[in-house]
Write a protein that holds these residues in place. Sequence first.
Motif, PDB file in Angstrom:
ATOM      1  N   LYS A  56       6.511   4.289   5.363  1.00  0.00           N
ATOM      2  CA  LYS A  56       7.667   3.588   5.374  1.00  0.00           C
ATOM      3  C   LYS A  56       7.621   2.461   6.053  1.00  0.00           C
ATOM      4  O   LYS A  56       8.123   1.382   5.505  1.00  0.00           O
ATOM      5  CB  LYS A  56       8.916   4.686   5.679  1.00  0.00           C
ATOM      6  N   LEU A  59       5.751  -0.117   3.965  1.00  0.00           N
ATOM      7  CA  LEU A  59       6.646  -0.745   3.040  1.00  0.00           C
ATOM      8  C   LEU A  59       7.516  -1.524   3.412  1.00  0.00           C
ATOM      9  O   LEU A  59       8.265  -2.280   2.746  1.00  0.00           O
ATOM     10  CB  LEU A  59       7.239   0.225   1.872  1.00  0.00           C
ATOM     11  N   GLY A  60       7.795  -1.495   4.709  1.00  0.00           N
ATOM     12  CA  GLY A  60       9.030  -2.181   5.257  1.00  0.00           C
ATOM     13  C   GLY A  60      10.277  -1.602   4.925  1.00  0.00           C
ATOM     14  O   GLY A  60      11.141  -2.474   5.215  1.00  0.00           O
ATOM     15  N   LEU A  61      10.393  -0.531   4.731  1.00  0.00           N
ATOM     16  CA  LEU A  61      11.668   0.355   4.395  1.00  0.00           C
ATOM     17  C   LEU A  61      12.403   0.443   5.818  1.00  0.00           C
ATOM     18  O   LEU A  61      13.502   0.547   5.711  1.00  0.00           O
ATOM     19  CB  LEU A  61      11.341   1.679   3.583  1.00  0.00           C
ATOM     20  N   GLU A  81      14.129  -9.024   3.840  1.00  0.00           N
ATOM     21  CA  GLU A  81      13.908  -8.219   2.630  1.00  0.00           C
ATOM     22  C   GLU A  81      13.526  -8.857   1.476  1.00  0.00           C
ATOM     23  O   GLU A  81      12.714  -8.235   0.847  1.00  0.00           O
ATOM     24  CB  GLU A  81      15.448  -7.753   2.333  1.00  0.00           C
ATOM     25  N   MET A  85       9.616  -8.318  -0.466  1.00  0.00           N
ATOM     26  CA  MET A  85       9.335  -8.084  -1.953  1.00  0.00           C
ATOM     27  C   MET A  85       8.028  -8.350  -2.569  1.00  0.00           C
ATOM     28  O   MET A  85       7.116  -7.948  -3.226  1.00  0.00           O
ATOM     29  CB  MET A  85      10.195  -8.651  -2.845  1.00  0.00           C
ATOM     30  N   ARG A  88       5.660  -5.891  -0.967  1.00  0.00           N
ATOM     31  CA  ARG A  88       5.603  -4.604  -1.810  1.00  0.00           C
ATOM     32  C   ARG A  88       5.020  -4.766  -3.370  1.00  0.00           C
ATOM     33  O   ARG A  88       4.487  -3.806  -3.856  1.00  0.00           O
ATOM     34  CB  ARG A  88       7.027  -4.331  -1.992  1.00  0.00           C
ATOM     35  N   MET A  93       3.738   3.178  -4.543  1.00  0.00           N
ATOM     36  CA  MET A  93       3.995   4.388  -3.748  1.00  0.00           C
ATOM     37  C   MET A  93       4.400   5.383  -4.141  1.00  0.00           C
ATOM     38  O   MET A  93       5.120   5.612  -5.418  1.00  0.00           O
ATOM     39  CB  MET A  93       5.176   3.978  -2.623  1.00  0.00           C
ATOM     40  N   PHE A  95       6.082   8.958  -3.867  1.00  0.00           N
ATOM     41  CA  PHE A  95       7.111   9.500  -2.844  1.00  0.00           C
ATOM     42  C   PHE A  95       6.845  11.110  -3.146  1.00  0.00           C
ATOM     43  O   PHE A  95       6.552  11.652  -4.004  1.00  0.00           O
ATOM     44  CB  PHE A  95       8.441   9.164  -3.234  1.00  0.00           C
ATOM     45  N   ALA A  99      10.597  11.521  -6.592  1.00  0.00           N
ATOM     46  CA  ALA A  99      11.508  10.397  -6.512  1.00  0.00           C
ATOM     47  C   ALA A  99      11.688   9.575  -8.005  1.00  0.00           C
ATOM     48  O   ALA A  99      12.110   8.517  -7.874  1.00  0.00           O
ATOM     49  CB  ALA A  99      11.315   9.614  -5.336  1.00  0.00           C
ATOM     50  N   ASP A 173       2.651  10.168  -0.235  1.00  0.00           N
ATOM     51  CA  ASP A 173       3.366  10.824   0.505  1.00  0.00           C
ATOM     52  C   ASP A 173       3.062  12.383   0.156  1.00  0.00           C
ATOM     53  O   ASP A 173       4.125  12.854  -0.867  1.00  0.00           O
ATOM     54  CB  ASP A 173       4.753  10.446   0.904  1.00  0.00           C
TER      55      ASP A 173
END
Lengths: 281, 258
Positions: A56, A59-61, A81, A85, A88, A93, A95, A99, A173
């Motif tokens: 996470k 990804l900069g989440l 944010e 982009m 990203r 990814m 999940f 997801a 993940d």
Amino acid sequence: MTGTGDSVNVISFRDVYFGYPGNDDYTLKGVSFDIRAGSTEVILGGSGSGKSTILKLVLGLIKPNSGVIAVEGRDIGPLSEDDLMDVRADIGMVFQEGALFDSLSVSENVGFRLREHEGLPEKEFEERISRLLGFVGLSEFYDRSPSDLSGGQRRRVAVARAMAHHPELILYDEPTTGLDPITGSTICDLIVKLRDLEGVTSVVVTHQLRDAFQVAQSFVMLVDGEIEYHRVDDVELLYGTEFLVLNEGKLVFQGRQRDLFRSDEPYVHKFLEGQIPAFRR
Amino acid sequence: MIDAISERVKSGLRSLQDYWSISYGAAVSLASRPRYWRETLDQMDFIGVGSLTIVTLTGLFTGMVLTVQSSATLDAFGARPYVGRMVSLSMLRELGPVLTALMVTGRVGSGMAAELGSMVVTQQIDALRSFGTDPLRKLVAPRLIAGVVMVPALTVLSDAVGMIGGYLVARFTLRLGTGLYWHSSLDAIKMHDIFMGLIKPFVFGFIIVSVGCYQGLTTTGGTRGVGESTTSSVVVGSVLILASDYFLNLLILRFVYP
């Protein structure tokens, strides 16, 4: 790009601390490592050790409390944010549990990013999605809903979705958690196929050693247009995969599979002992 | 004790800050591309068309019961012919907007909290962000537009059906003439009553959607958390609607009515 010698680091963590709001303790405590382009990095550790948190952060989440995280040489800490982009755009990814978007069909899930950002003509879109679903062996599920799929099929769709925009880096993940060994093995084969045929750098977070070793020891070749799977049993020969072991937010091991077996670190030994009978004293 | 109070205050302020960032972020996103018109139409269908039955029934029975109740009082003064006036003004100014909003909160606000909450706990929101899509722009903004357009539309319907319900009771139970009822009803309505009846559902629509989305997007704690968010969206939404109704009344009566 950050580089050491002639290799280039796709991901670089420097003394990263991170704690979730409301938790007294840090989830990651001063973690530092580099991941080279073209390699496969397997992050091992028990539940709650901070493995998924690393993905996470990449990804900069979520943002670290302190330390520096660079993705393809770019410090992502100060990025907004909107700027994230761009970062990203080069990352796919997969999940946990897939997801997948429940309200969309399988093809719309796989083509989500293409629809949102690339505006392809319908015919080209359909061809690309069919090719991607063919790659993961699910061509006949084009118009189906994610709720019709089994756990393993959902993960395979998630892999197709992650690779749709040809990223240079794919993060997995816990891709095989909760799956039976045979289905888990097909997911590992997909990871290997993507790495060897598409040249994608992979970061695989897992607590299942069997799958981690399958990814590390397998390779795929195209022979006369046919895909051939091979397995290297001599761990001394393995160079493409590195292992990171996390314990309670701290990095306790980084190295190759042969060094993992030789490590004196008590947690590493305990981790191996728990899953490989030969390691029990 | 003081620590506990200060923690509660801090957590309340944090929630307020989160609510503001979600609502403001979604509203600001409307000013730039991409805009999600297909999602907006889907939400209008979900909020508007999907709530038709519940809003029609609520409006009808409210108008009917209002006529039965008020006629008993009006009869004491020999004022039965004014029952239409009583029903139309009550529906238009107060009961139509508030009851419609409460019904839509129960149906739509809870639905949004459950849907977005499930997306949070199954990492679909993280997946959206990882694909370079802003969840506020894609999920919240279309719902906000749909809410502020469809709740006023549903309220107009509820007002009309309520007046018709009132007429049915007045005509067939109270034996009041059709002309007498409608003349009394429509004659009483002034421009400022219509303004009051339309400005309220506009605000209520915003409250229903923003509270539902906020509760959904801040869900924690797995499926149990989704249940809690759904309940909170109805409780908080309903209380905010009733509280804001009081303050809107004060403002409109002070500045709009002659």
